[in-house]
Scaffold this motif. Sequence first.
Motif, PDB file in Angstrom:
ATOM      1  N   TYR A  18      27.740  54.175  72.013  1.00 50.54           N
ATOM      2  CA  TYR A  18      29.147  54.644  71.961  1.00 50.54           C
ATOM      3  C   TYR A  18      29.350  55.104  70.366  1.00 50.54           C
ATOM      4  CZ  TYR A  18      30.006  52.120  76.282  1.00 50.54           C
ATOM      5  OH  TYR A  18      29.751  51.547  77.618  1.00 50.54           O
ATOM      6  N   ILE A  19      29.096  56.331  70.116  1.00 52.46           N
ATOM      7  CA  ILE A  19      29.245  56.534  68.535  1.00 52.46           C
ATOM      8  C   ILE A  19      30.631  57.294  68.229  1.00 52.46           C
ATOM      9  CG2 ILE A  19      28.092  58.062  66.965  1.00 52.46           C
ATOM     10  CD1 ILE A  19      25.799  58.405  68.584  1.00 52.46           C
ATOM     11  N   THR A  20      31.200  56.464  67.235  1.00 55.13           N
ATOM     12  CA  THR A  20      32.622  56.805  66.846  1.00 55.13           C
ATOM     13  C   THR A  20      32.586  57.351  65.649  1.00 55.13           C
ATOM     14  OG1 THR A  20      33.574  55.206  68.414  1.00 55.13           O
ATOM     15  CG2 THR A  20      35.092  56.101  66.794  1.00 55.13           C
ATOM     16  N   ARG A  21      33.226  58.481  65.400  1.00 50.95           N
ATOM     17  CA  ARG A  21      33.428  59.182  64.084  1.00 50.95           C
ATOM     18  C   ARG A  21      34.852  58.622  63.562  1.00 50.95           C
ATOM     19  NH1 ARG A  21      34.711  65.115  61.803  1.00 50.95           N
ATOM     20  NH2 ARG A  21      35.075  64.360  59.610  1.00 50.95           N
ATOM     21  N   HIS A  22      35.041  58.063  62.560  1.00 55.78           N
ATOM     22  CA  HIS A  22      36.150  57.613  61.750  1.00 55.78           C
ATOM     23  C   HIS A  22      37.220  58.322  61.895  1.00 55.78           C
ATOM     24  CE1 HIS A  22      35.992  59.864  58.206  1.00 55.78           C
ATOM     25  NE2 HIS A  22      34.737  59.636  58.190  1.00 55.78           N
ATOM     26  N   GLY A  23      38.498  57.777  61.956  1.00 53.59           N
ATOM     27  CA  GLY A  23      39.564  58.669  62.007  1.00 53.59           C
ATOM     28  C   GLY A  23      39.772  59.423  60.858  1.00 53.59           C
ATOM     29  N   LYS A  24      40.749  60.548  60.763  1.00 55.11           N
ATOM     30  CA  LYS A  24      40.880  61.328  59.588  1.00 55.11           C
ATOM     31  C   LYS A  24      41.294  60.402  58.528  1.00 55.11           C
ATOM     32  CE  LYS A  24      42.878  65.571  58.238  1.00 55.11           C
ATOM     33  NZ  LYS A  24      43.605  67.033  58.581  1.00 55.11           N
ATOM     34  N   GLY A  25      40.572  60.677  57.034  1.00 57.62           N
ATOM     35  CA  GLY A  25      40.908  59.932  56.001  1.00 57.62           C
ATOM     36  C   GLY A  25      41.453  60.820  54.893  1.00 57.62           C
ATOM     37  N   LEU A  26      42.029  60.215  53.655  1.00 57.83           N
ATOM     38  CA  LEU A  26      42.416  60.848  52.686  1.00 57.83           C
ATOM     39  C   LEU A  26      41.716  62.005  52.062  1.00 57.83           C
ATOM     40  CD1 LEU A  26      44.341  57.750  51.130  1.00 57.83           C
ATOM     41  CD2 LEU A  26      45.627  59.419  52.191  1.00 57.83           C
ATOM     42  N   HIS A  27      40.398  61.728  51.951  1.00 60.98           N
ATOM     43  CA  HIS A  27      39.730  62.628  51.255  1.00 60.98           C
ATOM     44  C   HIS A  27      39.545  63.899  52.299  1.00 60.98           C
ATOM     45  CE1 HIS A  27      37.195  60.827  54.364  1.00 60.98           C
ATOM     46  NE2 HIS A  27      36.306  61.678  54.481  1.00 60.98           N
ATOM     47  N   ASN A  28      39.577  63.825  53.781  1.00 67.03           N
ATOM     48  CA  ASN A  28      39.960  65.067  54.597  1.00 67.03           C
ATOM     49  C   ASN A  28      41.054  65.692  54.379  1.00 67.03           C
ATOM     50  OD1 ASN A  28      38.653  62.615  56.885  1.00 67.03           O
ATOM     51  ND2 ASN A  28      37.550  64.268  55.941  1.00 67.03           N
ATOM     52  N   VAL A  29      42.155  65.331  54.108  1.00 65.73           N
ATOM     53  CA  VAL A  29      43.354  65.716  53.599  1.00 65.73           C
ATOM     54  C   VAL A  29      43.124  66.722  52.247  1.00 65.73           C
ATOM     55  CG1 VAL A  29      45.676  65.584  52.978  1.00 65.73           C
ATOM     56  CG2 VAL A  29      44.693  63.970  54.848  1.00 65.73           C
ATOM     57  N   LYS A  30      42.892  65.979  51.314  1.00 68.08           N
ATOM     58  CA  LYS A  30      42.397  66.957  50.135  1.00 68.08           C
ATOM     59  C   LYS A  30      41.640  68.044  50.372  1.00 68.08           C
ATOM     60  CE  LYS A  30      43.466  67.501  46.039  1.00 68.08           C
ATOM     61  NZ  LYS A  30      44.959  67.981  45.361  1.00 68.08           N
ATOM     62  N   GLU A  31      40.567  67.929  51.164  1.00 66.42           N
ATOM     63  CA  GLU A  31      39.783  68.935  51.356  1.00 66.42           C
ATOM     64  C   GLU A  31      40.268  70.131  52.133  1.00 66.42           C
ATOM     65  OE1 GLU A  31      35.485  70.289  53.610  1.00 66.42           O
ATOM     66  OE2 GLU A  31      35.863  68.037  52.929  1.00 66.42           O
ATOM     67  N   ASP A  32      41.211  69.539  53.066  1.00 63.73           N
ATOM     68  CA  ASP A  32      42.146  70.567  53.959  1.00 63.73           C
ATOM     69  C   ASP A  32      42.913  71.430  53.135  1.00 63.73           C
ATOM     70  OD1 ASP A  32      40.863  69.902  56.202  1.00 63.73           O
ATOM     71  OD2 ASP A  32      42.621  68.617  56.774  1.00 63.73           O
ATOM     72  N   GLU A  33      43.603  70.517  51.838  1.00 69.26           N
ATOM     73  CA  GLU A  33      44.430  71.391  51.026  1.00 69.26           C
ATOM     74  C   GLU A  33      43.764  72.445  50.082  1.00 69.26           C
ATOM     75  OE1 GLU A  33      46.310  68.173  48.580  1.00 69.26           O
ATOM     76  OE2 GLU A  33      47.429  67.233  50.293  1.00 69.26           O
TER      77      GLU A  33
END
Length: 326
Positions: free
Chosen positions: A114-129
Amino acid sequence: MGIGWQNAVIALGIALTAVIYLHLSTAHTQKLAQEHTNQMYHLSYVPGFFKHDQQPTGPGFRAKTLPALGLLDRTYETDPDFDPHREKSQWERFGNYVAHLNRASSKVQYKVFYITRHGKGLHNVKEDEVGRAEWEAYWSRLDGDATKEWIDARLTEQGVKQVEYLRDFWRHAFSHSQVPPPERYYTSPLTRCLETVQISFTDLDLPENRPFRPIIKETLRERFGVHTCTKRSTRASIASRYPGWEIEPGFAESDELWQPARRETEEELKNRLLSFLNDISQDHATIISLTTHSWAIRGLYEAIGHPNVWPDAGHITPLFVRVESG
């Protein structure tokens, strides 16, 4: 003249220190990448059992958690004896089939990840910005900005909600779909994964013989280097935040792999994941939970020949794996 020479000596000393650090870190990285050459096991994914195996590949599609983990509605050769009237669930029949395969040979075993990718992180938010290009060129190399810090990034509020949904998913899957709980839990040492696995499996009715006690593995971490979000916390910090969890032997106090000027190559990543898979193949558990990252999942897929299906943040993809020893 004297001051000039002193400054030159100081500068030379700093440069030599940097070179020595880079050499030692690179050697450590290469050692991890080359350990796969001593494999005791050959692993390959087994197609034809999960819907995720048939999904689109590449970044244009992101795989999400499916009901009952997307186990295909199909028959197995063991059904006539085990469930002649088709009264049992798909997962019960699949579990019986896997057990049958594992009894058939001591040299070949089958496992379900069962492979889980972590939930959204603060780094993901900055990349989106700022966008992918600006993130890669500048922001990813910083510890944070004026409002948030993403070195060893934590989950955002959205990320926490994503993994709280996973807890609800597991509760329903265990009780209604007869999905078997993991026998073992492995996780990356990065904070966003530690938070993900903790929230996902907290307050669930788990069997006494399958307790929730994650094992923290260095080789399951994200592709490391340059990006500060891939630099882990100290061993002491992790142990204090997650008492009772197992930290693998040899886990260094500080992060000896992360380098500010060198990023792990994709080939090194794949070989590191091969080393990880070879390591856990010695585990007698059949049902295994892995909590990790997008790059690591794709490296794992490449290592065992699975299609390059990109997972979405905070979602689970299953994997049926054949493990051959010798």
